[in-house]
Design a protein around this motif. Structure first.
Motif, PDB file in Angstrom:
ATOM      1  N   HIS A  73       0.835  -1.207   0.000  1.00  0.00           N
ATOM      2  CA  HIS A  73       0.000   0.000   0.000  1.00  0.00           C
ATOM      3  C   HIS A  73       0.870   1.257   0.000  1.00  0.00           C
ATOM      4  O   HIS A  73       0.581   2.233  -0.673  1.00  0.00           O
ATOM      5  N   ALA A  86     -15.257   1.428  -1.552  1.00  0.00           N
ATOM      6  CA  ALA A  86     -14.032   0.792  -1.089  1.00  0.00           C
ATOM      7  C   ALA A  86     -12.847   1.275  -1.901  1.00  0.00           C
ATOM      8  O   ALA A  86     -11.751   1.470  -1.367  1.00  0.00           O
ATOM      9  N   LYS A  97      -9.520   2.871  -0.441  1.00  0.00           N
ATOM     10  CA  LYS A  97      -8.216   2.265  -0.688  1.00  0.00           C
ATOM     11  C   LYS A  97      -7.193   3.318  -1.108  1.00  0.00           C
ATOM     12  O   LYS A  97      -6.035   3.253  -0.718  1.00  0.00           O
ATOM     13  N   LYS A 148     -12.111   3.930   8.860  1.00  0.00           N
ATOM     14  CA  LYS A 148     -12.367   2.529   8.544  1.00  0.00           C
ATOM     15  C   LYS A 148     -13.684   2.444   7.772  1.00  0.00           C
ATOM     16  O   LYS A 148     -14.578   3.278   7.929  1.00  0.00           O
ATOM     17  N   SER A 149     -13.800   1.396   6.974  1.00  0.00           N
ATOM     18  CA  SER A 149     -15.074   1.145   6.300  1.00  0.00           C
ATOM     19  C   SER A 149     -16.099   0.700   7.336  1.00  0.00           C
ATOM     20  O   SER A 149     -15.750   0.426   8.483  1.00  0.00           O
ATOM     21  N   HIS A 202     -12.838  -2.168   8.266  1.00  0.00           N
ATOM     22  CA  HIS A 202     -11.598  -2.398   7.528  1.00  0.00           C
ATOM     23  C   HIS A 202     -10.857  -1.093   7.279  1.00  0.00           C
ATOM     24  O   HIS A 202     -11.472  -0.085   6.949  1.00  0.00           O
ATOM     25  N   ASP A 203      -9.541  -1.125   7.439  1.00  0.00           N
ATOM     26  CA  ASP A 203      -8.711  -0.103   6.845  1.00  0.00           C
ATOM     27  C   ASP A 203      -8.430  -0.608   5.438  1.00  0.00           C
ATOM     28  O   ASP A 203      -7.553  -1.443   5.221  1.00  0.00           O
ATOM     29  N   VAL A 204      -9.235  -0.137   4.495  1.00  0.00           N
ATOM     30  CA  VAL A 204      -9.185  -0.661   3.143  1.00  0.00           C
ATOM     31  C   VAL A 204      -7.854  -0.314   2.488  1.00  0.00           C
ATOM     32  O   VAL A 204      -7.319  -1.068   1.683  1.00  0.00           O
ATOM     33  N   ALA A 255      -5.252  -2.622   4.220  1.00  0.00           N
ATOM     34  CA  ALA A 255      -5.736  -3.991   4.413  1.00  0.00           C
ATOM     35  C   ALA A 255      -5.561  -4.468   5.855  1.00  0.00           C
ATOM     36  O   ALA A 255      -4.853  -5.426   6.141  1.00  0.00           O
TER      37      ALA A 255
END
Lengths: 597, 597
Positions: A523, B138, B142, B567-568, B572-574, B577
């Protein structure tokens, strides 16, 4: 000594409360005023004089004649009970004034005496014997809130808050930085062996977050995001097991900026330190620019990469004079000395024994001798010591010389550690003086014993300008890093670097030089490829810096002392008994079980 | 519209960097100056005009005649590449001035054009199509750092930082509060079902820390420790699984003070809000005191404990007129209405269907009808609707009436939710207006379906003055709490209470009323017994508050939009990851294994 003035209060200190004044602020000019003060019972004399304490000081309250019910209440009061007292300020007769007490010219003649909360007759730890805080014992940590009532602890917390507030004001108002909060539920980082993990709940059972050791990646991502001047007073986490004077959670003043270079960041940090300097320590304020030293010079002259320059004791080569100590033909040999002026009287035989033991614990340990004109046991056979010490080293009666011989790199390290031990023994460590030092030009990589190259600091550090090509066709060990450490009195209070902003270079360093699995950093690599500006930054170890500043340079103050609720060195919150055995419910919730040991 | 002015810059914005100016600051009076600007390539026209962007704005750079090598570089440049441009500011000819661009009067005639980092020809998400940020997808999460480059996101992060800085300045400088950092590696709390756990490493393997949902216990312990005015911008954690617009980590402006009461805390928070109000929103600044309402009135008039008062639509009783709807003899019956002025045109049949579905998901759902003068399907049989609506409810063509009947408490809740849905449908939710409201006099306890008493807020909340004895010999359900919520546009932006400071009372509440195991709180109970002052406090939900303020009152702005790296909704921390599967090494280190699902 009981009546140390604690913290200054102002009119605002009483706003939104039902007290009219703090215990510390009443003076002769308040005489005649009706006041309400609240606080803890510190002392009771003759059941008529009650000294009440709050965070701002002490004041004496007096039970006027004929107030039977107040007398009765005062008679029964226990120390550390909380009271609310309303009454009239009167000036004491001259013979009753207490010059040791800031409010000693006056007292409050009580109209109403309300016991708000009664403390037991005996407290689990005494608040009265010592005014200084000691965070050493488990009992004191268990009752940390009682220690917090002491003037010193009240001062420390305010000192810390004021310092951080001034740093924020400088960064925000003077330097146009933007404070951004970054996540602490993060992912594993490569080599993050000391990272705490946080099992995720539904719908992510079986997956874990990691608590970051610093916001390093996020601050670089902010730079990629065009936010070019970031800072944060950031909570960081490191699981190192039991280590003296390390905390599993700690605070960094973390910052990063774009379109800068090493000189830019160094100048910024110097301004940050000077502009946020506590007013009450004006006489110790450093002036920019701070002294600088290369890593090579630090190692050569002091044997450590963070020398304490409150004394100038330097390592000197005396190989020629002591070649008789050289046992076999070995070109890689030297003898070196540190002359510690005035140190002789501090070096007890107990200290010598302990120094021997501590040095002996290192792999790099080389033979050494501690010599004074009176005692030079090791050298008797080797040479005419008295002459050597006197004439070659110019040793005086009050001085000590620490001589070490063997492999040069290890002699340096041995002398470096001995210098630190000398500084401790001679009280230099407690000296109230502040010497800031930049250490620069670190190597970018170190070679491990297994021949692997590792980052001297972290894999995001950029090589010095002009040395980038050495990453691809040269000896990586020869590369100088754009890394800089700020050292205060022999303690690293912060460090930073210019970062690699080119994705291909970063990937090459990870993959081909460090041989790390870069999948954990894809990332970041992708972000660097999508328009990353050149950037660099710094992080101040706040707890350590506050401890040094509050101690006026005394580098022996433990960081536990400047943290409101520290963990013990075993990582325990002794007060509330954490960590604790999980419940079955918790284990089920996170889909984990304990491995029986 | 592309050339939105972003963030103001000042001379300090360029300190410690090698740019001389930001892209947004160049004006006619800079003409003739040699400048260096750095930024991202936003646009390229004819390979001679390059628009460069940074956080502070845009400027056009121009390739002078005959500069072949610069022309070539410009020709090849990709958008979002990072460049460093040195040149001379010149005023454009009048016909070339761009009034839509703040720097549109000038351009930089390029002397040197350095491509610092090349972006790929195509970015994974476009930066060009929308100027507004959307944190929904997402893909955008990201590449969050790309969205961060947009003017709106740059503004949000600065808006948030400025607001928090003003809050800190007020609390520190004007109100004498001390910022104290409290631990986040804490212990389990009773009923802490939503607490993340952190397995401890050596020497504590098999034991767990918990991440706190708030610093509640620590701030009370600070009060016991005599630190009488505490605040903290505190990271808090709550594991709630997937929930829209909730984050597993979030920020509270948390504060506590001693020797205060409900009026004291309310006045403090009003000052905090007013004194930290953003200058650029002066026209929306509230004035203290804010409106107040009891919990009982809020439930009676609005059916919710956090009414949005941007509209005054209230619940009215129409039981007498609609008694024909009453199916059987039941004293516990009512019919009530909300007349929503001007709402008729917003209530599509789609909305009606969705309202039906959403209400139907609740246990408390009661029958209801949405009526306008044109549509009143449900009532045709029951009564002469037109007359009723017109005459009794004074309904106009453009108005809607929502009528609900059944068990009174449930009718209130149903109408409360319908009111919220009306507010959404009619666009009131997006209205740029700020209505603050204190909701006070909450009950101290609620009775659960299984007849257990639970704390309406938390077990440390004190009863109203004079009601303490009801804890011991009365009906606990009748006790009013010293709890207060601050509501802004129907959203709870903060809450607080006066706490129980007496150990015996606190133990009684835990043990005899709530029937909780108090062993998890023995440390707090003991602290209260050792001289605890009366105290109370408050916590502002900062993310929510910032979202409302940045949206000028629009309560539909998701909190994700005001967090740098959210976070989503799945937690998630898209971008990086997280969470991720643990390594074997991590599991061994913490003595845990995964339960196979």
């Amino acid at each position: 000594a009981t009546f140390v003035r604690c913290c200054p209060s102002s009119a605002q200190t009483n706003s939104f409360t039902y007290r009219t004044h703090t215990c510390g602020e009443l003076r002769r000019h308040h005489a005649g005023e009706k006041v309400t003060v609240c606080g803890w019972v510190e002392f009771n004399r003759l059941n008529r004089f009650v000294v009440i304490r709050d965070a701002y000081g002490h004041v004496q309250a007096f039970v006027p004649d004929g107030q039977e019910s107040i007398s009765a209440a005062v008679k029964n009061i226990t120390y550390e009970s909380v009271v609310k007292v309303t009454g009239t300020v009167t000036e004491r007769a001259d013979k009753h004034k207490n010059p040791k007490m800031v409010t000693g010219d006056v007292q409050v003649d009580i109209d109403s005496f309300e016991v708000v909360n009664t403390a037991p007759a005996t407290l689990p730890v005494s608040l009265r014997k010592e005014t200084e805080v000691s965070s050493d014992s488990a009992l004191r940590l268990k009752y940390r809130y009682l220690d917090l009532r002491k003037p010193q602890m009240q001062q420390i917390l305010r000192f810390r808050a004021n310092l951080v507030h001034k740093m924020r004001r400088y960064l925000t108002e003077e330097a146009s930085f933007v404070e951004v909060e970054t996540p602490t539920l993060f992912r594993r980082t490569p080599g993050g062996a000391a990272e705490f993990v946080v099992p995720a709940g539904k719908p992510n059972i079986g997956r874990f977050y990691s608590l970051p050791q610093s916001p390093q990646q996020f601050k670089q991502l902010l730079m990629v995001g065009g936010l070019d001047r970031y800072f944060q007073v950031a909570r960081c986490y490191r699981d190192e097991g039991s280590k003296l004077d390390r905390q599993p959670e700690f605070t960094q003043v973390d910052l990063e900026l774009s379109f800068t270079n090493q000189e830019g960041v160094i100048a910024l940090i110097e301004q940050l330190v000077c502009q946020s300097w506590p007013d009450e320590m004006a006489e110790l304020r450093p002036s920019a620019p701070f002294e600088r030293m290369t890593y090579a010079d630090a190692m050569r002259l002091y044997g450590v990469d963070k020398p304490d320059l409150r004394v100038n004791w330097q390592i000197e080569d005396i190989s020629a004079s002591l070649s008789s100590l050289k046992k076999e033909s070995n070109d890689d040999w030297c003898a070196r000395v540190i002359v510690a002026k005035g140190a002789a009287k501090s070096l007890s035989s107990k200290w010598r024994k302990e120094a021997k033991r501590l040095i002996g614990m290192n792999k790099f340990a080389q033979p050494f001798a501690v010599c004074t004109l009176k005692e030079d046991p090791l050298f008797k056979a080797a040479l005419s010591n008295q002459d050597f010490l006197r004439e070659k080293l110019n040793l005086q009666d009050e001085d000590a010389a620490v001589i070490c011989w063997g492999t040069p790199a290890d002699v340096q390290k041995t002398l470096g550690q001995l210098r630190t031990l000398l500084i401790e023994a001679t009280g230099v460590r407690n000296q109230k003086k502040m010497v800031f030092l930049w250490v620069v030009d670190f190597p970018l990589f170190d070679r491990e014993e297994d021949d692997r190259l590792v980052s001297a600091h972290h894999p995001f550090t950029a090589p010095a300008p002009g040395q980038e090509r050495l990453l691809f066709d040269g000896n990586p060990e020869e590369i100088t890093a754009q890394h800089y450490d700020l050292v205060l009195n022999g303690v690293e209070v912060g460090g930073g670097s210019i970062r690699i902003h080119d994705a291909a270079t970063q990937r090459h360093v990870l993959k081909n030089i460090l041989r790390e699995d870069s999948t954990e950093l894809e990332h970041l690599l992708e972000a660097l490829s999508l328009g990353a500006p050149p950037h660099g930054g710094f992080a101040v170890g706040l707890d350590r810096y506050v401890a040094l500043l509050f101690g006026r340079g005394d580098s022996s103050v433990p960081i536990r002392d400047v943290i409101a609720f520290p963990k013990s060195k075993e990582g325990h919150d002794v007060m509330c008994a954490a960590p604790t055995a999980p419940t079955d419910e918790q284990l089920v919730r996170y889909g984990i079980r304990l491995i029986e040991s």
